[in-house]
Design an enzyme around this catalytic site. Structure first.
Site, mmCIF file in Angstrom:
data_model
loop_
_atom_site.group_PDB
_atom_site.id
_atom_site.type_symbol
_atom_site.label_atom_id
_atom_site.label_comp_id
_atom_site.label_asym_id
_atom_site.label_seq_id
_atom_site.Cartn_x
_atom_site.Cartn_y
_atom_site.Cartn_z
ATOM 1 N N ASP A 302 -97.875 -27.201 -69.979
ATOM 2 C CA ASP A 302 -96.434 -27.441 -70.067
ATOM 3 C C ASP A 302 -96.108 -28.757 -69.356
ATOM 4 O O ASP A 302 -97.001 -29.533 -69.013
ATOM 5 C CB ASP A 302 -95.674 -26.260 -69.461
ATOM 6 C CG ASP A 302 -94.372 -25.973 -70.185
ATOM 7 O OD1 ASP A 302 -93.552 -26.900 -70.304
ATOM 8 O OD2 ASP A 302 -94.175 -24.825 -70.638
ATOM 9 N N ASP A 420 -91.870 -29.288 -78.328
ATOM 10 C CA ASP A 420 -90.841 -28.386 -77.806
ATOM 11 C C ASP A 420 -89.460 -29.044 -77.915
ATOM 12 O O ASP A 420 -89.337 -30.267 -77.985
ATOM 13 C CB ASP A 420 -91.155 -28.049 -76.349
ATOM 14 C CG ASP A 420 -90.411 -26.816 -75.864
ATOM 15 O OD1 ASP A 420 -89.911 -26.055 -76.710
ATOM 16 O OD2 ASP A 420 -90.353 -26.596 -74.638
ATOM 17 N N GLU A 423 -85.129 -28.678 -81.929
ATOM 18 C CA GLU A 423 -84.013 -28.289 -82.818
ATOM 19 C C GLU A 423 -83.153 -29.483 -83.277
ATOM 20 O O GLU A 423 -82.704 -29.435 -84.430
ATOM 21 C CB GLU A 423 -83.111 -27.254 -82.112
ATOM 22 C CG GLU A 423 -83.770 -25.934 -81.829
ATOM 23 C CD GLU A 423 -84.664 -25.972 -80.589
ATOM 24 O OE1 GLU A 423 -85.517 -25.091 -80.443
ATOM 25 O OE2 GLU A 423 -84.498 -26.898 -79.776
ATOM 26 N N ASP A 490 -88.037 -18.507 -76.934
ATOM 27 C CA ASP A 490 -88.100 -17.920 -75.588
ATOM 28 C C ASP A 490 -87.600 -16.483 -75.597
ATOM 29 O O ASP A 490 -86.484 -16.177 -75.162
ATOM 30 C CB ASP A 490 -87.283 -18.770 -74.612
ATOM 31 C CG ASP A 490 -87.856 -20.167 -74.455
ATOM 32 O OD1 ASP A 490 -89.045 -20.354 -74.742
ATOM 33 O OD2 ASP A 490 -87.104 -21.081 -74.062
ATOM 34 N N HIS A 549 -98.012 -15.971 -73.311
ATOM 35 C CA HIS A 549 -97.276 -17.075 -72.676
ATOM 36 C C HIS A 549 -96.045 -16.499 -71.990
ATOM 37 O O HIS A 549 -95.354 -15.637 -72.544
ATOM 38 C CB HIS A 549 -96.853 -18.099 -73.727
ATOM 39 C CG HIS A 549 -96.156 -19.295 -73.152
ATOM 40 N ND1 HIS A 549 -96.795 -20.238 -72.373
ATOM 41 C CD2 HIS A 549 -94.858 -19.703 -73.229
ATOM 42 C CE1 HIS A 549 -95.943 -21.180 -72.015
ATOM 43 N NE2 HIS A 549 -94.762 -20.872 -72.512
#
Length: 819
Positions: A302, A420, A423, A490, A549
């Site tokens: 990450d 990530d 959107e 998430d 995750h």
């Protein structure tokens, strides 16, 4: 004398003739065909013309062309054809029917009627192209496409949305605007993937080929009306038909593109959490997993790899480089992992914070999204990580710069990418893209789609011999052709979060995004529930990507779990690796036919009665994993029994674990065990189960199609069933198209009182011919106690008592009779 014929007929005859001519004129005014070009038929309305063409034999394209001059938008979703590549149409004069491929079109009362196999299955109201909606005293005019649907059909697709365990989307009004929903459970109508694609239980689908902000109304406003609404852009749709669900999905992915082959390692176990703060912590986690003898194929880093990760301080998002205080030898670390057959996947985002070392460069070179004046649009106060800008993914120079960062890191040894916040997570309407040619709301939904395209095209140009791995949180129709691997965002670490996953994956899979999967164990929430963790990972064995995750407060890696939990999870992970050959074959099916890996239980319904029974059963948490396995995840706490409908009354189902048989076409109450979730094998199937070259699995590198246990499940009612095993090197792009593959076929057939197990091998033109194959056959449900069986290989009878050599291939058979 000259005769006057005019007055030979009575006056009413002339009045009636005038009436008929008026009707013909009015009908011609509302619709007409273009006789000079039979592949296209035009239907007039007051505002413009609907132009219909046959994209191919099973797909019809409809485009609205307004009388006011308007440029037709680019399609992001569809593989476009040149005009001369469209299929020719026809016109049946005596029936007033237009024919475009397998679809026929009639006209009645202002509606177009679509027929398949001479039955009307859908109507389009071509006159309603606008809709006004008032909210908060503000009226917005939407362009719309409207269809009339039947009373009984169910509707699927539409992207990633959570409505409990319900897969049917009918009766919903769904917004089309990609948006993250943090910590969602079983009620999240708006999420990261909004795909304007609707699949009907009546074996047709509609893709609305417009990416702009809008809505899908699936009978919410009017019960039997399906409408697509958008703020602007071209009104264009594709109507897709087929004889069954499989055909419809295959034809849809022919239109929008097939998913490329993934690398074989993508089917292994991923080590992942949010997140590993340092190189030392990362190395120690991998070492701990290996010492505990857990196989692994990838580790995901990450955002700590490029910065401290503190909110609004020193994050350095946009630096796209190793943060040396925390990862002093990042390059060497990933090279060390690679020697252990573990790929390193790095997170990246499209945002460049104003404190990033790359901000000045990207701003000066014009690589950032802008305001109306062409200046970098700075997003303040609303972004979790601080003041930021957004790369302009629709700017060619920006995409080139972005790819150069990926290329540099790939050359260091990075094995895959995690995109990530695509959107994008924050995307104000005042932003402009593409040198001020595109507004944010026009292209918001295809931002992630274009991002994946950037990476995929970069690999083709600079790493042509590598299959990319592209994990993304947002995309659009057709994103699968860029190799996108989506995940469901998430999700809350709760039973409601788990219950939402199967419907999400099934609807996404039917919309082409076959690798939709979840954060195994759940992501958000500090509470640890051992039973939930075990059940989620047991389900994960039968989802496309096995990737635990979570937030770091509750470790996601199995090695950090209590010993009793580890005992259960170890079995699940070992099963995942044993099924590599089966799962890899599902990938090949998806690559060649677009068939999703996870399939709803109505997918193989052999008649309308059976399909209706399954649809009315409403068991959306049960699904097919490939054709031969039916999976029933445990999604409720403390569940000790589960009622499961096993489809098809001509089918026998066998419990994968106990080998007990069950009759299809009815409900069965199954006792639930903590060690595993219910899994049933289709009678007649042959399951290829792999075993490692050594005593235990370390990675998918230990897999070989020459060392297999073949579990054969006989069924008296299914006497000529074929199963497949696809094999290639696991790395070469387009291996199947290049002829670098082998396809093994296993058929169970009843010949009198004896069973035949028929083995066949199909090799690509560039595949080596001489292989040694060690096959162990386990035979189940043979029926009679003294039932006989024999093996045929490529048409020749073979013995199981000695080594056989046919055509330079050695085949070693060992047979064990099961229950």
């Amino acid at each position: 004398m000259k005769k006057n014929y005019f007055f030979k007929f009575p006056p009413f005859f002339y009045l009636f003739s005038l009436f008929l001519l008026t009707l013909i004129f009015l009908q011609a005014k509302n619709h007409k065909t273009c006789a000079q070009d039979r592949d296209e038929h035009n239907f007039k309305t007051n505002e413009g013309v609907w132009r219909l063409k046959a994209y191919n034999n099973s797909v019809l394209e409809g485009v609205f062309v307004p009388y006011k001059s308007e440029k037709e938008d680019t399609s992001y979703a569809v593989i476009r054809k040149k005009n001369n590549e469209y299929q020719k149409g026809d016109f049946i004069y005596d029936k007033d029917i237009w024919v475009l491929g397998k679809i026929k079109i009639g006209y009645k009362n202002g509606n177009l009627q679509f027929l398949y196999n001479d039955k009307i299955f859908l109507e389009q109201n071509i006159s309603k192209i606008e809709k006004k909606i008032t909210n908060d005293k503000e009226t917005t005019t939407y362009r719309q496409i409207q269809f009339n649907i039947s009373n009984d059909e169910q509707l699927f697709g539409t992207g990633s949305r959570a409505f409990g365990s319900n897969i049917n989307r009918r009766g919903k009004r769904l917004e089309l605007y990609n948006k993250a929903h943090y910590a969602y459970e079983d009620n999240a109508p708006l999420m990261n993937f909004n795909i304007p694609f609707v699949l009907s239980s009546n074996n047709y689908a509609i893709l609305f080929d417009n990416s702009q902000k809008g809505f899908l109304d699936l009978g919410a406003s009017e019960k039997n009306t399906l409408s697509f609404e958008c703020i602007g852009g071209t009104l264009r749709f594709y109507l897709i038909v087929g004889d069954n669900m499989q055909e419809v999905v295959e034809n849809y992915t022919e239109l929008t593109g097939k998913q490329p082959l993934l690398p074989r390692w993508a089917f292994g176990n991923f080590i992942s959490r949010y997140g590993y703060h340092t190189e030392t912590e990362t190395r120690q986690t991998v070492e701990k997993m290996q010492k505990a003898k857990y196989p692994a194929d990838a580790i995901i880093l990450d955002h700590y790899w490029y910065g401290k990760g503190e909110v609004k301080k020193n994050v350095a998002m946009g630096d796209l480089d190793w943060f040396r205080p925390q990862f002093p030898t990042g390059e060497k670390m990933i090279q060390d992992f690679a020697k252990q057959n573990i790929k390193t996947i790095l997170i990246t985002q499209p945002f460049v914070l104003t404190n990033s070392k790359n901000y000045e460069t990207t701003a000066q070179k014009g690589l950032l999204s802008t305001d109306k004046d062409g200046k970098p649009f700075i997003i303040k106060d609303i972004f979790w990580f601080g003041e930021t800008t957004l790369l302009d993914i629709f700017n060619d120079n920006s995409r080139l710069w972005f790819w150069e960062q990926y290329k540099r890191l790939t050359l260091q040894g990075v094995g895959g990418w995690w995109g990530d916040l695509g959107e994008p997570e924050v995307h104000p309407s005042g932003i402009f893209h593409g040198n001020k040619t595109l507004k944010a709301d026009e292209v918001h939904n295809v931002f992630g789609h274009y991002w994946a395209k950037t990476i995929a095209e970069g690999y083709k140009k600079d790493f042509a011999n590598v299959r990319p791995f592209i994990l993304m949180r947002a995309g659009f129709a057709g994103s699968q052709r860029f190799g996108m691997v989506p995940w469901s965002g998430d999700v809350h670490r709760a039973w409601g979060g788990l219950q939402a996953q199967v419907p999400i994956s099934l609807n996404m899979g039917m919309a082409g995004m076959a690798y939709m999967h979840s954060d195994l164990g759940g992501f958000a929430n500090d509470k640890y529930v051992p039973e939930l963790y075990m059940r989620w990972l047991q389900y994960g064995v039968f989802q496309p990507i096995f990737r635990p995750h979570s937030q770091e407060s509750v470790p996601s890696e199995p090695v950090f779990q209590p010993e009793n939990v580890q005992k259960v999870i170890r079995k699940a992970i070992e099963l995942r690796y044993s099924m590599i050959g089966y799962n890899y074959t599902l990938m090949w099916e998806n690559h060649t036919k677009g068939t999703p890996l996870m399939r709803p239980t109505f997918f193989y319904a052999n008649n309308d009665t059976e399909k209706t029974k399954i649809l009315n059963n409403d068991q959306a948490d049960t699904y097919f994993w490939g054709k031969n396995l039916l999976i029933a995840p445990v999604v409720k706490a403390g569940e000790t029994q589960k009622t499961i409908y096993l489809p098809d009354n001509t089918q026998t189902w066998i419990d994968f674990y106990t080998k007990k048989t069950y009759k299809g076409g009815q409900n069965h109450t199954i006792d639930i065990k903590m060690d595993y979730i219910p899994v049933f094998v289709r009678g007649g199937a042959v399951l290829p189960m792999a075993f490692p070259d050594k005593k235990s699995w370390k990675s998918t590198q230990d897999y070989s199609s020459t060392h297999l246990v073949l579990d054969v499940f006989f069924d008296e009612n299914k006497q000529n069933e074929t199963s497949y095993l696809y094999h290639d090197d696991g790395n070469t792009p387009d291996a199947y198209a290049k002829g670098n593959y082998e396809l093994l076929k296993f058929t169970t057939k009843k010949n009198g009182n004896d069973w035949e197990i028929i083995l066949e091998s199909e090799k690509g033109k560039n595949t080596a011919k001489n292989l040694v194959r060690d096959l162990h056959f386990h035979l189940y449900n043979l029926g009679e106690k003294n039932a006989k069986y024999k093996f045929l290989y490529n048409g020749k009878l073979i013995s199981t008592e000695k080594h056989i050599n046919w055509n330079g291939e050695k085949l070693v058979l060992k047979v064990v009779k099961g229950k």
